[in-house]
Design a protein around this motif. Structure first.
Motif, short mmCIF file in Angstrom:
data_model
loop_
_atom_site.label_atom_id
_atom_site.label_comp_id
_atom_site.label_asym_id
_atom_site.label_seq_id
_atom_site.Cartn_x
_atom_site.Cartn_y
_atom_site.Cartn_z
N PHE A 38 0.78 -1.24 0.00
CA PHE A 38 0.00 0.00 0.00
C PHE A 38 0.82 1.29 0.00
O PHE A 38 0.23 2.38 -0.08
CB PHE A 38 -0.96 -0.01 1.19
N ALA A 39 2.13 1.20 0.07
CA ALA A 39 2.96 2.41 0.03
C ALA A 39 2.69 3.25 -1.23
O ALA A 39 2.54 4.48 -1.13
CB ALA A 39 4.44 2.04 0.13
N PRO A 40 2.62 2.65 -2.43
CA PRO A 40 2.35 3.48 -3.62
C PRO A 40 1.01 4.22 -3.55
O PRO A 40 0.90 5.35 -4.01
CB PRO A 40 2.34 2.45 -4.76
N ILE A 41 0.00 3.57 -2.95
CA ILE A 41 -1.31 4.20 -2.81
C ILE A 41 -1.23 5.38 -1.85
O ILE A 41 -1.77 6.46 -2.10
CB ILE A 41 -2.36 3.19 -2.31
N GLN B 5 -1.69 4.77 10.04
CA GLN B 5 -3.10 4.65 10.42
C GLN B 5 -3.71 3.38 9.84
O GLN B 5 -4.49 2.69 10.51
CB GLN B 5 -3.88 5.87 9.93
N GLY B 6 -3.36 3.06 8.59
CA GLY B 6 -3.88 1.84 7.98
C GLY B 6 -3.42 0.60 8.72
O GLY B 6 -4.20 -0.33 8.96
N ILE B 7 -2.14 0.58 9.11
CA ILE B 7 -1.59 -0.55 9.87
C ILE B 7 -2.32 -0.70 11.20
O ILE B 7 -2.74 -1.80 11.58
CB ILE B 7 -0.08 -0.36 10.11
N LEU B 8 -2.46 0.42 11.89
CA LEU B 8 -3.04 0.41 13.23
C LEU B 8 -4.53 0.09 13.21
O LEU B 8 -5.01 -0.74 13.99
CB LEU B 8 -2.81 1.78 13.89
N GLU B 9 -5.27 0.74 12.32
CA GLU B 9 -6.72 0.58 12.30
C GLU B 9 -7.18 -0.75 11.70
O GLU B 9 -8.25 -1.25 12.05
CB GLU B 9 -7.36 1.73 11.52
#
Length: 277
Positions: A71-74, A92-96
């Motif tokens: 998801f880094a490119p996104i 935030q994506g990792i955590l949530e």
């Protein structure tokens, strides 16, 4: 005799005139049928369905590093479009979403725990959070969740102050999100910063649009076999987790988890990493 002849001639003329009337009547009816058989139904003219600019490849996510690589490119694309640090979005994506492995992320591609809120017209799912069976947004693709996360922050006045910060200032962004009311967890900023440092996410805040287009930016290397194995020995707590559910998932006991992590109670928090074996 002459009278009969005149009568027969009269009847013949009358019959002929009636036949001609039938031909005239048939002609317009034929034209009407032709017109009705060849309409162009306007309701069948459909506009093309818009899809996300770029869909991520279907890859298996076994750990947090896999999530970052995918998801880094996104996140970088969203940064240049909305001025939100890529490091913050990824953290935030990792955590949530528990690195894309939480029930909410799997069921509805919701990677940021965004609830329906007033005015949401898209699809939704129910999920237990602060209350039982709360309404959460559902997306067709994970990147749609990323896009909606960006729009969520840019469309609300309480986050306006954050956009005066530089996209490389992830620390103040982390504390600013908490101050603006994005999360109720007191340790939310610390958790974001910890994830950014652990996975070197701040490097993505410096990627230019040209580098993104060419793929010429410093991608985080894939974990080695030993690191990957070590990662599997830990569980990152996501929404809805309990010590009991975690113990069942890893075929261990609550007592073993508490002992391995020095826990004195059954209280755990989102984002906390627990040693499970």
């Amino acid at each position: 005799m002459k009278l009969r002849i005149f009568l027969l001639i009269g009847l013949a003329i009358t019959a002929a005139s009636c036949g001609s009337k039938k031909v005239v009547t048939t002609t317009p009816r034929t034209k009407t049928v032709v017109v009705k058989d060849n309409p162009i139904p306007l309701n069948k003219t459909k506009l093309p369905v818009l899809t996300p600019e770029k869909r991520t490849a279907k890859t298996t996510i076994n750990n947090t590093q896999d999530y970052v690589n995918k998801f880094a490119p996104i996140a970088i694309r969203e940064m240049h479009k909305y001025k939100i640090p890529a490091s913050i979005t990824l953290a935030q994506g990792i955590l949530e979403s528990g690195s894309g492995r939480s029930p909410l992320a799997i069921r509805s591609n919701n990677h940021f725990g965004i609830k329906c809120h007033k005015g949401w017209k898209g699809k939704s799912v129910t999920h237990d959070d602060d209350e039982i069976a709360e309404c959460f947004r559902k997306y067709k693709y994970p990147e749609t969740s990323y896009e909606d996360h960006s729009q969520f922050l840019t469309s609300r006045k309480r986050y306006a102050g954050l956009f005066r910060l530089k996209t490389t200032d992830y620390k103040n962004w982390a504390y600013g999100l908490k101050k603006a009311g994005y999360a109720t967890d007191r340790k939310y900023p610390v958790k974001l910063i910890s994830l950014i440092r652990k996975y070197n996410l701040h490097q993505y805040d410096y990627v230019t649009p040209k580098q993104l287009e060419l793929g010429a930016y410093g991608k985080v290397p894939t974990e080695t076999r030993s690191e990957s194995t070590a990662q599997k020995n830990y569980h990152t707590v996501v929404k809805g987790d309990t010590l009991y559910s975690i113990a069942r998932k890893y075929n261990t006991s609550v007592a073993s988890i508490k002992k391995a992590n020095g826990l004195r109670s059954n209280t755990i928090s989102i984002g906390q990493q627990l040693k499970v074996n």
